[in-house]
Design an enzyme around this catalytic site. Structure first.
Site, mmCIF file in Angstrom:
data_model
loop_
_atom_site.group_PDB
_atom_site.id
_atom_site.type_symbol
_atom_site.label_atom_id
_atom_site.label_comp_id
_atom_site.label_asym_id
_atom_site.label_seq_id
_atom_site.Cartn_x
_atom_site.Cartn_y
_atom_site.Cartn_z
ATOM 1 C CB SER A 63 59.811 -27.482 -6.052
ATOM 2 O OG SER A 63 59.053 -27.865 -7.272
ATOM 3 C CE LYS A 66 55.670 -27.436 -6.416
ATOM 4 N NZ LYS A 66 56.458 -27.108 -7.599
ATOM 5 C CE1 TYR A 190 54.150 -24.659 -8.936
ATOM 6 C CE2 TYR A 190 54.282 -24.708 -11.456
ATOM 7 C CZ TYR A 190 54.595 -25.254 -10.189
ATOM 8 O OH TYR A 190 55.101 -26.316 -9.982
ATOM 9 C CE1 TYR A 242 58.564 -31.977 -5.766
ATOM 10 C CE2 TYR A 242 60.943 -32.736 -6.071
ATOM 11 C CZ TYR A 242 59.818 -31.895 -5.967
ATOM 12 O OH TYR A 242 60.401 -30.278 -6.248
ATOM 13 C CB VAL A 260 63.530 -29.085 -11.245
ATOM 14 C CG1 VAL A 260 62.821 -30.296 -10.946
ATOM 15 C CG2 VAL A 260 62.567 -27.967 -11.783
HETATM 16 N N1 GLN Z 1 58.601 -25.229 -11.953
HETATM 17 C C1 GLN Z 1 58.672 -26.608 -11.935
HETATM 18 C C2 GLN Z 1 57.492 -27.562 -12.495
HETATM 19 O O1 GLN Z 1 56.351 -27.050 -12.226
HETATM 20 C C3 GLN Z 1 58.892 -26.873 -10.558
HETATM 21 C C4 GLN Z 1 59.251 -28.629 -10.240
HETATM 22 C C5 GLN Z 1 60.310 -28.687 -9.407
HETATM 23 O O2 GLN Z 1 61.113 -27.966 -9.020
HETATM 24 N N2 GLN Z 1 60.277 -29.963 -8.885
HETATM 25 O O3 GLN Z 1 57.666 -28.420 -13.323
#
Ligand code: GLN
Length: 306
Positions: A63, A66, A190, A242, A260
């Site tokens: 993420s 992002k 993505y 989050y 993650v």
């Molecule tokens: N690629 C992961 C997902 O879509 C990204 C989530 C994350 O890093 N929080 O679940």
């Protein structure tokens, strides 16, 4: 301040926490990460950098991508992007579906999965091609860290096979008219940028433009204007972790973004960028030791933004 000494101290002090979290396994390929690995990097605006641990190890940025997709989308669409994605903390898990139904397919912010799927879709519309959109994301981040980076095919495929919630999110948004392109093309793009592999050294370098209000202090290239850079940083503070964003602000006190894969980037405006890696996660999906290390850093240096 002797940053190298501080990083070494942190490296010692986090050791008891290394096995307290849990490596992500909902994307099976991520579970291969070694929970004893730790790295931390920081880079000052003059380019001086300090590192501890496995700071050359490439891990899946997940993420953290992002931040870069939002930066590109905000640069292209300006305020119009907020018609499709909000700027409020979600207070929900990164892959939650509940709020998205109530809020008619408009994700709360660009740093939860649904929000980043929307910014990815907007980049595909802009380039009229999912391949070109991916290439732009990859080359943007490569230019930021001045090294060529690429995605990991195994992690990408693993997400493609097991990303059931993301597929649900994108279809829900499509049903509300908030996805313009083919859902398969968008979700693949993505997953590709989530699977980009980078080290803490590279990620730290690539965040330096945001620590300097949009202009890379070393190359002098403006990647985004100052008002927009300010928005990205404020969203990292309020939404970067989050449903643990409040907790991160409380304990660390810096704008930051986690993934993650176990990475966290953070910055101190007009001073430095930071990146930490440790793959075991807390309950909200943020690096447990990474959060602890950044907390130790701001406590030791007194450099939280508060
Ligand atoms: N690629 C992961 C997902 O879509 C990204 C989530 C994350 O890093 N929080 O679940």
């Amino acid at each position: 301040m002797d940053y190298q000494v501080i990083l070494e101290e942190i490296n010692n002090e986090i050791k008891p926490y290394l096995n307290q979290g849990k490596v992500a396994d909902y994307i099976p390929a991520l579970s291969q990460a070694n929970s004893n690995d730790f790295a931390m990097s920081l880079q000052l605006l003059d380019g001086t950098s300090y590192h501890v641990g496995c700071s050359d190890l490439h891990f899946s940025i997940q993420s953290i991508s992002k931040v870069f997709t939002f930066s590109l989308a905000l640069d292209i669409y300006s305020k119009a992007i907020y018609n499709r994605v909000g700027h409020e903390p979600s207070g929900n898990a990164f892959n939650s579906l509940v709020q998205l139904e109530y809020e008619k397919g408009i994700p709360r912010n660009p740093f939860i999965n649904a929000g980043a799927i929307v910014t990815t879709d907007s980049l595909i519309s802009h380039h009229k091609s999912s391949l070109k959109a991916y290439e732009e994301i990859e080359s943007f981040i490569s230019s930021l860290c001045d090294e060529s980076i690429t995605f990991d095919e195994t992690i990408y495929k693993s997400e493609l096979e097991c990303g059931f919630r993301n597929v649900a999110l994108i279809n829900l948004m499509k049903s509300f008219g908030n996805i313009d392109n083919d859902v398969q093309a968008v979700i693949k793009t993505y997953f590709k940028h989530c699977s980009l592999m980078m080290s803490t050294k590279q990620l730290c370098r690539s965040m330096l433009y945001l620590a300097n209000h949009g202009t890379d202090p070393i190359t002098n290239i403006t990647h985004i204007n100052e008002p927009k850079a300010k928005r990205i940083n404020s969203l990292m503070l309020t939404c970067g972790h989050y449903d643990a964003s409040g907790d991160f602000a409380f304990h660390v006190g810096l704008p930051g973004k986690s993934g993650v894969g176990g990475g966290i980037v953070a910055l101190i405006p007009k001073k430095m960028s930071l990146c930490v890696y440790s793959p075991s996660l807390n309950k909200q999906g943020n690096s447990l030791v990474g959060t602890k290390a950044l907390e130790l850093f701001t406590t030791k240096t007194g450099l939280s933004i508060f």
